[in-house]
Scaffold this motif. Structure first.
Motif, PDB file in Angstrom:
ATOM      1  N   LYS A  16       0.837  -1.193   0.000  1.00 23.65           N
ATOM      2  CA  LYS A  16       0.000   0.000   0.000  1.00 23.65           C
ATOM      3  C   LYS A  16       0.872   1.244   0.000  1.00 23.65           C
ATOM      4  O   LYS A  16       1.966   1.252   0.566  1.00 23.65           O
ATOM      5  N   ILE A  17       0.381   2.289  -0.653  1.00 24.14           N
ATOM      6  CA  ILE A  17       1.003   3.600  -0.512  1.00 24.14           C
ATOM      7  C   ILE A  17       0.116   4.421   0.427  1.00 24.14           C
ATOM      8  O   ILE A  17      -1.016   4.026   0.709  1.00 24.14           O
ATOM      9  N   PRO A  18       0.612   5.542   0.937  1.00 22.27           N
ATOM     10  CA  PRO A  18      -0.185   6.309   1.909  1.00 22.27           C
ATOM     11  C   PRO A  18      -1.543   6.716   1.351  1.00 22.27           C
ATOM     12  O   PRO A  18      -1.757   6.778   0.135  1.00 22.27           O
ATOM     13  N   SER A  19      -2.463   7.001   2.248  1.00 19.39           N
ATOM     14  CA  SER A  19      -3.819   7.389   1.878  1.00 19.39           C
ATOM     15  C   SER A  19      -3.822   8.746   1.181  1.00 19.39           C
ATOM     16  O   SER A  19      -2.821   9.478   1.197  1.00 19.39           O
ATOM     17  N   VAL A  20      -4.951   9.072   0.576  1.00 18.85           N
ATOM     18  CA  VAL A  20      -5.095  10.364  -0.099  1.00 18.85           C
ATOM     19  C   VAL A  20      -4.813  11.508   0.874  1.00 18.85           C
ATOM     20  O   VAL A  20      -4.079  12.460   0.553  1.00 18.85           O
ATOM     21  N   ARG A  21      -5.385  11.419   2.041  1.00 17.77           N
ATOM     22  CA  ARG A  21      -5.204  12.498   3.030  1.00 17.77           C
ATOM     23  C   ARG A  21      -3.739  12.630   3.436  1.00 17.77           C
ATOM     24  O   ARG A  21      -3.206  13.737   3.537  1.00 17.77           O
ATOM     25  N   THR A  22      -3.065  11.486   3.634  1.00 19.00           N
ATOM     26  CA  THR A  22      -1.653  11.529   4.014  1.00 19.00           C
ATOM     27  C   THR A  22      -0.794  12.098   2.889  1.00 19.00           C
ATOM     28  O   THR A  22       0.091  12.933   3.116  1.00 19.00           O
ATOM     29  N   LEU A  23      -1.061  11.663   1.663  1.00 14.88           N
ATOM     30  CA  LEU A  23      -0.292  12.177   0.525  1.00 14.88           C
ATOM     31  C   LEU A  23      -0.527  13.670   0.332  1.00 14.88           C
ATOM     32  O   LEU A  23       0.400  14.419  -0.013  1.00 14.88           O
ATOM     33  N   ALA A  24      -1.761  14.104   0.543  1.00 19.03           N
ATOM     34  CA  ALA A  24      -2.057  15.534   0.415  1.00 19.03           C
ATOM     35  C   ALA A  24      -1.229  16.341   1.408  1.00 19.03           C
ATOM     36  O   ALA A  24      -0.726  17.433   1.086  1.00 19.03           O
ATOM     37  N   ALA A  25      -1.067  15.811   2.617  1.00 23.28           N
ATOM     38  CA  ALA A  25      -0.255  16.508   3.616  1.00 23.28           C
ATOM     39  C   ALA A  25       1.223  16.478   3.244  1.00 23.28           C
ATOM     40  O   ALA A  25       1.942  17.483   3.403  1.00 23.28           O
ATOM     41  N   ILE A  26       1.695  15.330   2.735  1.00 17.64           N
ATOM     42  CA  ILE A  26       3.109  15.207   2.350  1.00 17.64           C
ATOM     43  C   ILE A  26       3.470  16.199   1.251  1.00 17.64           C
ATOM     44  O   ILE A  26       4.511  16.854   1.289  1.00 17.64           O
ATOM     45  N   TYR A  27       2.601  16.301   0.237  1.00 15.37           N
ATOM     46  CA  TYR A  27       2.902  17.139  -0.925  1.00 15.37           C
ATOM     47  C   TYR A  27       2.318  18.548  -0.812  1.00 15.37           C
ATOM     48  O   TYR A  27       2.513  19.368  -1.714  1.00 15.37           O
ATOM     49  N   ASP A  28       1.617  18.804   0.295  1.00 11.79           N
ATOM     50  CA  ASP A  28       1.035  20.130   0.544  1.00 11.79           C
ATOM     51  C   ASP A  28       0.118  20.546  -0.617  1.00 11.79           C
ATOM     52  O   ASP A  28       0.236  21.637  -1.171  1.00 11.79           O
ATOM     53  N   VAL A  29      -0.781  19.631  -0.974  1.00 18.27           N
ATOM     54  CA  VAL A  29      -1.754  19.894  -2.031  1.00 18.27           C
ATOM     55  C   VAL A  29      -3.123  19.439  -1.525  1.00 18.27           C
ATOM     56  O   VAL A  29      -3.249  18.846  -0.454  1.00 18.27           O
ATOM     57  N   SER A  30      -4.147  19.685  -2.324  1.00 19.97           N
ATOM     58  CA  SER A  30      -5.500  19.286  -1.942  1.00 19.97           C
ATOM     59  C   SER A  30      -5.719  17.796  -2.200  1.00 19.97           C
ATOM     60  O   SER A  30      -4.983  17.158  -2.970  1.00 19.97           O
ATOM     61  N   ASP A  31      -6.766  17.261  -1.570  1.00 19.43           N
ATOM     62  CA  ASP A  31      -7.151  15.872  -1.832  1.00 19.43           C
ATOM     63  C   ASP A  31      -7.479  15.675  -3.309  1.00 19.43           C
ATOM     64  O   ASP A  31      -7.170  14.629  -3.890  1.00 19.43           O
ATOM     65  N   ALA A  32      -8.120  16.666  -3.925  1.00 21.80           N
ATOM     66  CA  ALA A  32      -8.495  16.561  -5.345  1.00 21.80           C
ATOM     67  C   ALA A  32      -7.252  16.424  -6.224  1.00 21.80           C
ATOM     68  O   ALA A  32      -7.256  15.686  -7.218  1.00 21.80           O
ATOM     69  N   THR A  33      -6.171  17.139  -5.866  1.00 25.89           N
ATOM     70  CA  THR A  33      -4.922  17.045  -6.638  1.00 25.89           C
ATOM     71  C   THR A  33      -4.343  15.640  -6.530  1.00 25.89           C
ATOM     72  O   THR A  33      -3.875  15.066  -7.529  1.00 25.89           O
ATOM     73  N   ILE A  34      -4.371  15.061  -5.322  1.00 24.45           N
ATOM     74  CA  ILE A  34      -3.857  13.700  -5.140  1.00 24.45           C
ATOM     75  C   ILE A  34      -4.698  12.712  -5.930  1.00 24.45           C
ATOM     76  O   ILE A  34      -4.171  11.808  -6.594  1.00 24.45           O
ATOM     77  N   ARG A  35      -6.014  12.860  -5.896  1.00 23.03           N
ATOM     78  CA  ARG A  35      -6.874  11.932  -6.647  1.00 23.03           C
ATOM     79  C   ARG A  35      -6.591  12.021  -8.143  1.00 23.03           C
ATOM     80  O   ARG A  35      -6.592  11.002  -8.843  1.00 23.03           O
ATOM     81  N   ALA A  36      -6.359  13.245  -8.637  1.00 25.71           N
ATOM     82  CA  ALA A  36      -6.035  13.401 -10.062  1.00 25.71           C
ATOM     83  C   ALA A  36      -4.700  12.731 -10.382  1.00 25.71           C
ATOM     84  O   ALA A  36      -4.548  12.085 -11.427  1.00 25.71           O
ATOM     85  N   ALA A  37      -3.725  12.872  -9.483  1.00 25.83           N
ATOM     86  CA  ALA A  37      -2.420  12.230  -9.691  1.00 25.83           C
ATOM     87  C   ALA A  37      -2.563  10.711  -9.695  1.00 25.83           C
ATOM     88  O   ALA A  37      -1.948  10.015 -10.515  1.00 25.83           O
ATOM     89  N   LEU A  38      -3.377  10.182  -8.794  1.00 26.91           N
ATOM     90  CA  LEU A  38      -3.569   8.734  -8.717  1.00 26.91           C
ATOM     91  C   LEU A  38      -4.277   8.198  -9.959  1.00 26.91           C
ATOM     92  O   LEU A  38      -4.006   7.075 -10.399  1.00 26.91           O
ATOM     93  N   ARG A  39      -5.181   8.995 -10.537  1.00 24.84           N
ATOM     94  CA  ARG A  39      -5.834   8.560 -11.782  1.00 24.84           C
ATOM     95  C   ARG A  39      -4.808   8.405 -12.892  1.00 24.84           C
ATOM     96  O   ARG A  39      -4.915   7.499 -13.728  1.00 24.84           O
ATOM     97  N   VAL A  40      -3.802   9.289 -12.914  1.00 26.36           N
ATOM     98  CA  VAL A  40      -2.732   9.169 -13.906  1.00 26.36           C
ATOM     99  C   VAL A  40      -1.972   7.864 -13.693  1.00 26.36           C
ATOM    100  O   VAL A  40      -1.686   7.122 -14.645  1.00 26.36           O
TER     101      VAL A  40
END
Length: 260
Positions: A27-51
């Protein structure tokens, strides 16, 4: 144009996966955790994960979260016009090495289903007409599902060769039954295009619905009346295939070339 935040995030996560920081099956970190790591919104992380899902790198599991996918090697699909017969069944151009064993995932299913519009147009019948379908999920032996194959038999042929639509078709498979009913020898054409998978196809192939699939439509034509006697639709995940075609010089490109 500079990359967007989600593209930058996807690129960084891709690099971490390729470097082995996140290993296949983990597993990789959750959306919320990744958003905190990269200092971006949850929506940005979800878009990155779709890629990353579209690239076949990760898959979102309902109970496990975001998991790095085990990846089968990409296979070269060498296109040719040669059809062979191994004494049991016809062999069509495929990505498998010569003689490589393939296996079925689950039990192949023969059923009557509403025919999709593209196949209906080939058969000259109304979309949704109840039509015989043979479904297989196949792969090289020991690998994850590689393709979903739906073989359709139009009602007029099903009436003449009913065993072709049954679960057990006998020696030579359903194509032999169609040819024996008076339609042999069949001749075939293929077309290929890319599209997004249906939810059912994504589930059967174990891929994200964001990953494109290559669709190969093979149509077998009757020698009796010239009409389509069967149609097989292949759906192959884009991360498992590359198409290779040997190019030949036509008469106008013969060497040496004369320049005027």
């Amino acid at each position: 144009m500079p990359p967007t935040r989600y593209e930058e995030t996807a690129a960084h996560l891709r690099q971490r996966i390729e470097d082995g920081d996140y290993e296949p099956g983990t597993k990789i970190p959750s959306v919320r955790t990744l958003a905190a790591i990269y200092d971006v919104s949850d929506a940005t992380i979800r878009a990155a994960l779709r890629v990353l899902e579209a690239d076949g790198l990760v898959k979102t599991m309902s109970k496990s979260g975001i998991v790095v996918r085990e990846r089968s090697g990409r296979r070269r699909l060498t296109r040719s016009s040669q059809i062979s017969h191994d004494g049991r069944i016809y062999r069509f151009p495929a990505a498998a090495e010569q003689g490589e064993p393939w296996e079925s995932h689950g039990t192949p299913v023969a059923s009557i289903e509403p025919v999709p519009a593209d196949v209906a147009a080939i058969f000259g019948i109304e979309p949704g007409t109840p039509t015989a379908r043979r479904r297989r999920v196949m792969s090289p032996q020991g690998e994850e599902p590689w393709d979903v194959i739906d073989s359709w038999i139009p009602p007029r042929v099903m009436a003449q060769a009913p065993q072709a639509a049954e679960p057990v078709t006998g020696p030579g498979g359903y194509l032999a039954r169609i040819e024996e009913a008076g339609h042999g020898p069949l001749s075939w054409e293929e077309t290929a295009r890319a599209s997004m998978p249906t939810r059912e196809e994504a589930d059967l192939l174990g891929i994200s619905p964001h990953m494109p699939v290559m669709r190969i439509l093979r149509v077998g034509y009757s020698a009796l009346d010239g009409q389509a006697a069967e149609c097989s639709a292949y759906a192959i995940p884009a991360d498992r295939i590359e198409i290779h075609t040997a190019l030949t010089r036509g008469p106008s490109a013969r060497w040496p070339v004369s320049y005027s």
